[in-house]
Scaffold this active site. Structure first.
Site, PDB file in Angstrom:
ATOM      1  N   GLU A 411     -39.406 -28.481  -4.259  1.00  0.00           N
ATOM      2  CA  GLU A 411     -39.117 -29.887  -3.973  1.00  0.00           C
ATOM      3  C   GLU A 411     -39.088 -30.181  -2.475  1.00  0.00           C
ATOM      4  OE1 GLU A 411     -37.380 -27.498  -5.599  1.00  0.00           O
ATOM      5  OE2 GLU A 411     -35.462 -28.361  -6.210  1.00  0.00           O
ATOM      6  N   CYS A 531     -31.071 -27.418  -2.341  1.00  0.00           N
ATOM      7  CA  CYS A 531     -31.939 -28.571  -2.627  1.00  0.00           C
ATOM      8  C   CYS A 531     -31.128 -29.779  -3.090  1.00  0.00           C
ATOM      9  CB  CYS A 531     -32.982 -28.194  -3.683  1.00  0.00           C
ATOM     10  SG  CYS A 531     -34.191 -26.991  -3.089  1.00  0.00           S
ATOM     11  N   LYS A 676     -36.457 -36.169  18.198  1.00  0.00           N
ATOM     12  CA  LYS A 676     -35.625 -36.343  16.997  1.00  0.00           C
ATOM     13  C   LYS A 676     -34.300 -37.034  17.356  1.00  0.00           C
ATOM     14  CE  LYS A 676     -35.304 -33.238  13.780  1.00  0.00           C
ATOM     15  NZ  LYS A 676     -35.123 -31.968  13.036  1.00  0.00           N
ATOM     16  N   LYS A 686     -27.147 -39.922   9.403  1.00  0.00           N
ATOM     17  CA  LYS A 686     -26.928 -38.514   9.058  1.00  0.00           C
ATOM     18  C   LYS A 686     -25.473 -38.107   9.331  1.00  0.00           C
ATOM     19  CE  LYS A 686     -29.091 -33.994   9.811  1.00  0.00           C
ATOM     20  NZ  LYS A 686     -30.127 -33.263  10.560  1.00  0.00           N
TER      21      LYS A 686
END
Length: 715
Positions: A411, A531, A676, A686
């Site tokens: 994924e 994940c 970034k 975030k």
């Protein structure tokens, strides 16, 4: 007396033969009840067996059960008392819409609105008012027009204007503030049983609970007044009603009662040897519905279920934990139909890329892929990427130039492949206007780009993502209504990490979550977030990443579909519910709540050792790329087309050419890390996510050594 008995037996025998002759002549009659009764004459009383007008030897009429004897006060002798007839139950005929509506709303008045058409083919339009709303029905007779109007009225009873209202109606409210690490006594009932079948008092109307496919009122739940057609533009899909399994009828039987004489067609056969997949189709009212399953019978049943869901708003009752959870906002597709279609498209594409699974690179534990839809028709869907893999990089192979893939779980690779596709779509804007029309993006007035209307991305994973979503699922498939008694329940929702050179996950440590470059090179195990945790992050910051955020608004998955180990409660908790209290998100970001669903034909578990490679393919590629998961590169030591270095090169090219259209202004890119960090809104989102996990007591996010992002590159 003996003669009399003999005569009665003879007469009965003759009559039985006569009845059987009649039965043979009429065995094709539509009246199956009569036929069954004729065949059971030996069980009926003498009245039915002899029939009216048959003369008994004592001169009595056949209407008498038995000749009366003296001395019994006018009653027949106990020897001759007739046996009670056992009726053979015939099929329970379904009530039509008119009868069903009358049960729910007695005394409704139907009015003739108009009559058009020639004398030999008139068209009548009838109206009926229900809850202050007018429903029209047309037909060749007034009766059929009334029936059509009643059907439309009934449909409004099981529709809700939006998903949240439907959730409330079904007792699925999930806005509970929850401590996922507390003991059972602290858990509210709505948490792990949030998707249980509601008590009768809370239900509006269910289909078929009396076993005949009719609407039954089983509570005084107020019907939504805004559920009419005018509101369907917000949510075009009705919320399916449950169809009680006690009716003993499967979807094919129910559909046949509603639309007799349907024909089912075989469409295709696909899948690997351990997981064959058949597709059957049926056409109802001019629409074709497909269903898939491990055999043709199952596929046929699922095609019928798809038709029932779409046309009649019926959903056969299933285990609550296996029910799809609708996404918030606009729904363009029926959940189960979408899930099965997305799954089939990804598996078929993987089959095509591996020569019908004969290639050595077809070996895999987990398969993932992303499918894009651009409208309401799933048949127009396109597979964007497919990938496999279950391993992470060995710490000693980390690259300080962004040339190695750290995480080769299927994924994660699928999402990187999708980002690569998004770069391709943005590169159309480097060409003329004609080429720009091909892109899935359009320019925003305030700068940057956004997806065209109705463009949606759907993530398929052949099993539940590692970490919080998967670790509990296998143990609780049949634990409905038993509360939360899992021995490891205190760990629910916790952040978990994958371990280097192995499979599976472990909870994050409460301290020392900072990893250092030299520590990892000296032998400290490299930790990578699970994940489940990464997908939860995508549901906050988007799937586009911080670099793509320079060009586009946040992009979110519209659905997450699992091929096996789907558990509604665990998956919803892992994907977004555990961070429901997230605060201080920047304006363009949100907590995304995609459709969560399993598939009808769950994939079989694949025992054995997982291969050490990962494959990826993105639309436009000629073939699969094979990556060694231990080194993060291919077997020749070359960097992957998905690595940071390659994607950063594409970003630099786009940034220099589309400078005037950027959402975020940056004078001159110096290093990958600084680029970034300059996406400030993305990093604020975030940080809000990391705080939400910490506030819920679910652990701290583990970051990779900073050195791996401190590379630079010239345009």
């Amino acid at each position: 007396m003996a003669e009399e008995r003999s005569s009665v037996r003879q007469t009965r025998s003759q009559q039985k033969c006569f009845a059987m002759d009649v039965d043979e002549e009429e065995n094709m009659s539509s009246c199956s009840t009569d036929v069954k009764e004729n065949r059971n004459l030996d069980n009926v009383s003498s009245k039915e067996a002899l029939g009216e007008g048959v003369q008994l030897p004592n001169g009595g009429s056949g209407s008498r059960k038995r000749p009366l004897e003296e001395g019994n006060n006018g009653h027949s002798h106990s020897k001759f008392r007739a046996k009670k007839r056992k009726k053979t139950p015939g099929p329970v005929l379904p009530k039509n819409a008119l009868m069903q509506l009358n049960e729910i709303k007695p005394g409704l008045q139907y009015k003739l609105l108009s009559q058009t058409g020639p004398v030999h083919a008139p068209v009548f339009v009838m109206t009926v008012e229900v809850n202050g709303q007018l429903f029209e029905g047309s037909g060749p007779t007034k009766k059929k027009a009334k029936l059509n109007a009643a059907e439309k009225a009934l449909r409004s009873f099981v529709q809700f204007p939006n998903a949240s209202e439907a959730h409330m109606a079904m007792g699925r409210t999930l806005t509970v503030n929850t401590d996922f690490t507390s003991d059972q006594a602290d858990f509210p009932d709505t948490l792990f049983n949030g998707f249980e079948t509601p008590a009768q008092a809370d239900v509006a109307y269910y289909l078929g609970s009396n076993g005949n496919g009719s609407f039954n009122s089983i509570g005084d739940y107020p019907l939504p007044s805004s559920g009419g057609p005018d509101n369907l533009s917000q949510s075009p899909l009705p919320v399916p009603s449950a169809f009680a399994p006690s009716s003993g009828k499967n979807s094919v039987m129910i559909l046949n009662e509603l639309r007799p004489g349907l024909k089912y067609d075989f469409v295709s056969e696909s899948g690997e040897s351990h997981a064959k997949n058949f597709v059957m189709s049926v056409t109802v009212d001019g629409q074709t519905f497909e269903g898939s399953g491990r055999n043709k019978k199952l596929a046929k049943a699922r095609a019928a279920q798809a038709a029932l869901s779409s046309l009649f708003n019926m959903q056969l009752d299933q285990t609550p934990s296996r029910q799809p959870i609708p996404r918030e906002g606009l729904q363009l597709h029926l959940p189960q139909v979408l899930a099965d279609s997305v799954s089939r498209l990804v598996v078929d594409k993987f089959s095509e890329l591996t020569d019908n699974f004969t290639s050595p690179h077809a070996r895999r534990k987990v398969l993932a892929g992303v499918v894009m839809t651009t409208g309401t028709d799933v048949k127009d869907a396109e597979v964007i990427c497919v990938s496999t893999g279950t391993k992470c990089i060995n710490g000693e192979y980390m690259s300080d130039r962004g040339l190695a893939l750290n995480d080769c779980h299927a994924e994660i690779i699928a999402r990187r492949s999708l980002i690569r596709y998004l770069y391709t779509q943005l590169e159309y804007f480097l060409s003329n206007k004609e080429e720009q029309q091909k892109s899935i993006f359009i320019r925003c007035e305030r700068g940057g780009y956004k997806l065209k209307d109705n463009v949606q991305f759907h993530l398929y994973i052949s099993t539940s993502p590692c970490g919080d979503a998967r670790i509990f699922s296998p143990h609780e498939a049949g634990m409905e209504d038993q509360g939360d008694r899992h021995p490891n329940r205190k760990a629910r929702g916790q952040l978990r990490t994958k371990i280097e050179s192995g499979e599976g996950t472990i909870p994050v440590r409460s301290s020392n979550t900072i990893q250092t470059w030299d520590g990892v090179l000296q032998g400290e195990r490299l930790l990578t977030m699970s994940c489940s945790d990464k997908i939860a992050r995508w549901n906050v910051v988007g799937i586009q990443g911080s670099l793509m955020n320079y060009f586009t608004e946040p992009i979110y998955f519209s659905s997450i579909i699992l091929g096996s180990l789907y558990h509604a409660d665990h998956l919803s908790r892992a994907m977004y519910q555990r961070i429901a209290d997230i605060e201080d998100l920047p304006q363009s970001f949100t907590l995304n709540k995609p459709l969560l669903s399993g598939i009808s034909n769950a994939e079989a578990r694949q025992p054995g050792k997982a291969p050490n490679f990962s494959v990826n393919w993105t639309v436009g590629d000629q073939a699969l790329e094979v990556i060694n998961a231990t080194t993060g590169k291919d077997d020749m030591g070359r960097a992957s087309r998905l690595c940071k270095h390659v994607l950063y090169s594409r970003w630099i090219r786009l940034q220099s050419k589309l400078l005037s259209s950027l959402r975020i202004k940056l004078a001159k890119p110096s290093s990958y890390y600084e680029v970034k960090q300059a996406a400030t809104e993305y990093h604020s989102a975030k940080q809000a996510l990391i705080k939400a996990f910490h506030k819920a007591g679910l652990g701290a996010w583990v970051k990779k050594p900073i050195e791996q992002d401190q590379f630079s590159q010239s345009p």
